[in-house]
Design a protein around this motif. Structure first.
Motif, PDB file in Angstrom:
ATOM      1  N   CYS A 103       0.726  -1.300   0.070  1.00 47.26           N
ATOM      2  CA  CYS A 103       0.111   0.062  -0.019  1.00 47.26           C
ATOM      3  C   CYS A 103       0.816   1.295   0.109  1.00 47.26           C
ATOM      4  O   CYS A 103       0.629   2.317  -0.536  1.00 47.26           O
ATOM      5  CB  CYS A 103      -0.974   0.054   1.193  1.00 47.26           C
ATOM      6  N   GLY A 104       2.009   1.120   0.517  1.00 52.45           N
ATOM      7  CA  GLY A 104       3.163   2.202   0.621  1.00 52.45           C
ATOM      8  C   GLY A 104       2.577   3.350   1.647  1.00 52.45           C
ATOM      9  O   GLY A 104       3.301   4.211   1.978  1.00 52.45           O
ATOM     10  N   CYS A 106       0.897   1.994   5.088  1.00 53.90           N
ATOM     11  CA  CYS A 106       0.721   1.547   6.505  1.00 53.90           C
ATOM     12  C   CYS A 106       2.226   2.009   7.224  1.00 53.90           C
ATOM     13  O   CYS A 106       3.233   2.111   6.620  1.00 53.90           O
ATOM     14  CB  CYS A 106       0.219   0.103   6.362  1.00 53.90           C
ATOM     15  N   CYS A 109       5.086  -0.348   5.788  1.00 52.80           N
ATOM     16  CA  CYS A 109       5.729   0.460   4.334  1.00 52.80           C
ATOM     17  C   CYS A 109       6.300   1.661   4.711  1.00 52.80           C
ATOM     18  O   CYS A 109       7.334   1.861   3.691  1.00 52.80           O
ATOM     19  CB  CYS A 109       4.423   0.774   3.638  1.00 52.80           C
ATOM     20  N   CYS A 117       3.668  -5.415   4.831  1.00 48.32           N
ATOM     21  CA  CYS A 117       2.485  -4.641   4.315  1.00 48.32           C
ATOM     22  C   CYS A 117       1.247  -5.377   5.101  1.00 48.32           C
ATOM     23  O   CYS A 117       0.718  -6.589   4.756  1.00 48.32           O
ATOM     24  CB  CYS A 117       2.347  -4.316   2.977  1.00 48.32           C
ATOM     25  N   ASP A 118       0.420  -4.468   5.458  1.00 46.12           N
ATOM     26  CA  ASP A 118      -1.290  -4.535   6.025  1.00 46.12           C
ATOM     27  C   ASP A 118      -1.939  -5.381   4.749  1.00 46.12           C
ATOM     28  O   ASP A 118      -2.781  -5.952   5.088  1.00 46.12           O
ATOM     29  CB  ASP A 118      -1.822  -3.663   6.554  1.00 46.12           C
TER      30      ASP A 118
HETATM   31 ZN    ZN Z   1       1.601  -1.044   3.456  1.00 47.07          ZN
END
Ligand code: ZN
Ligand code: ZN
Length: 361
Positions: A103-104, A106, A109, A117-118
């Motif tokens: 996602c960049g 969370c 990240c 990542c979540d």
């Molecule tokens: Zn993430």
């Protein structure tokens, strides 16, 4: 609209090689003509027991896709088209693809640990362009240069070798440590090679399939145990000073998990690499009495830098510390993906380890 051949996952036991849109190369993207794409254990799980990672009801939060999705996440190829603004790659460059989708945003990240990542997902499992295809369009950042010393086909093994190298780094293995590996499928074999490269002492392998034990020896294992004939824990304890320093669980079954923990010396460490379909039952006193440590490990960092597993594996393939040959047991074309690939690998009598699909042969 230009079309090409690619494999799509529709549902359990329903993988089709069909015509799909080839896609155009946008700014910041490249097209890669696929040289080779490995069939992975998680692809087989999706085939026989899925959808698991494949989004079925809810779209994947990063890809926005649900099944049918394009398959194949262990792949390499040659850059054939470069989008506007891409300065790091040229036409003809050999690359391995980092399939991680994240996602960049969370906490993980933001701290650089995007592999946990979540919303973790993978190209070829969670949406996006998969490697069982004539070509893919990916972000240029996800195409990692192989350089001149790694044959492009072996780039398809960078992904599974990076899983194994990450596991070895998570394990805290020190040079000279005695090691036990439970399960020697493709990832178990890769763990053996990475542990050997990291300076492991004696490496024990527990694996019921004869052909896989033999390949474990080819990868650098010293002591081969058939757990259907020998008590693996007793064997390891009696051939070490009370147990191994580090154990790896790479089989995904309860008995081998418990054997892994019990084969470690008090103070020892067990690293769990398998993804589990079921819960396991264990006695936590095996950890408490003896202060043993249990660690999970997932995926890898897929960038080219020398502190990321992809970068390290490419360097180690280039200088010969990792040898891809013991893994590759077959090469097939795209059209026979299911019959010659998936169906052979799920056959319990099969001696296959890693079958590479070559979509442009
Ligand atoms: Zn993430
Ligand atoms: Zn995989």
């Amino acid at each position: 609209m230009y079309t090409m051949r690619a494999a799509t996952y529709h549902d359990r036991r329903d993988i089709r090689v069909e015509d799909v849109e080839r896609g155009t190369v946008g700014a910041g993207e490249v097209r890669v003509d696929v040289d080779a794409c490995g069939i992975c254990g998680s692809d087989l799980h999706e085939y026989t027991a899925g959808p698991i990672f494949v989004p079925a009801d809810e779209p994947h939060p990063v890809s926005g896709e649900t099944a049918p999705i394009r398959m194949g996440h262990e792949f390499s190829g040659l850059v054939s088209e470069v989008g506007d603004g891409v300065t790091t790659l040229r036409e003809g460059d050999a690359v391995a693809i980092n399939p991680i989708l994240c996602c960049g945003e969370c906490r993980q990240c933001r701290s650089g640990n995007y592999h946990i990542c979540d919303s973790i997902g993978f190209l070829g499992l969670s949406g996006g362009n998969g490697g069982f295809a004539e070509s893919v369009v990916v972000d240029a950042e996800q195409a990692v240069p192989l350089g001149d010393d790694v044959p492009v086909e072996y780039g398809a093994l960078v992904e599974p070798l990076s899983v194994a190298l990450h596991a070895v780094r998570r394990s805290g293995l020190q040079a000279g440590d005695a090691v036990a590996v439970f399960g020697s499928g493709p990832i178990g074999l890769a763990v053996i090679q990475c542990a050997r490269a990291a300076g492991a002492g004696t490496i024990f392998v527990s694996e019921p399939r004869d052909a896989r034990r033999e390949r474990a020896a080819d990868c650098g294992a010293d002591e081969l145990i058939d757990p259907s004939a020998t008590d693996a824990v007793e064997y390891v304890r009696s051939h070490t000073d009370g147990g191994v320093d580090v154990a790896f669980e790479v089989a995904g079954v309860e008995a081998s998990f418990n054997d892994a923990v019990e084969s470690t010396v008090p103070g020892g460490r067990t690293t769990v690499v398998s993804i589990w379909e079921e819960e396991v039952s264990t006695h936590l006193n095996n950890l408490v009495l003896g202060e043993r440590t249990l660690t999970g490990t997932l995926a890898y960092l897929g960038g080219p830098r020398s502190d990321e597993e992809y970068g390290m594996v490419i360097e180690m393939l280039g200088d010969g510390r990792l040898d891809p040959e013991p893994f590759v047991t077959g090469r097939i074309g795209l059209e026979s993906l299911v019959e010659e690939g998936f169906d052979r690998l799920v056959d319990p009598e099969s001696d296959h380890v890693k079958i590479l699909v070559r979509p442009n042969d």
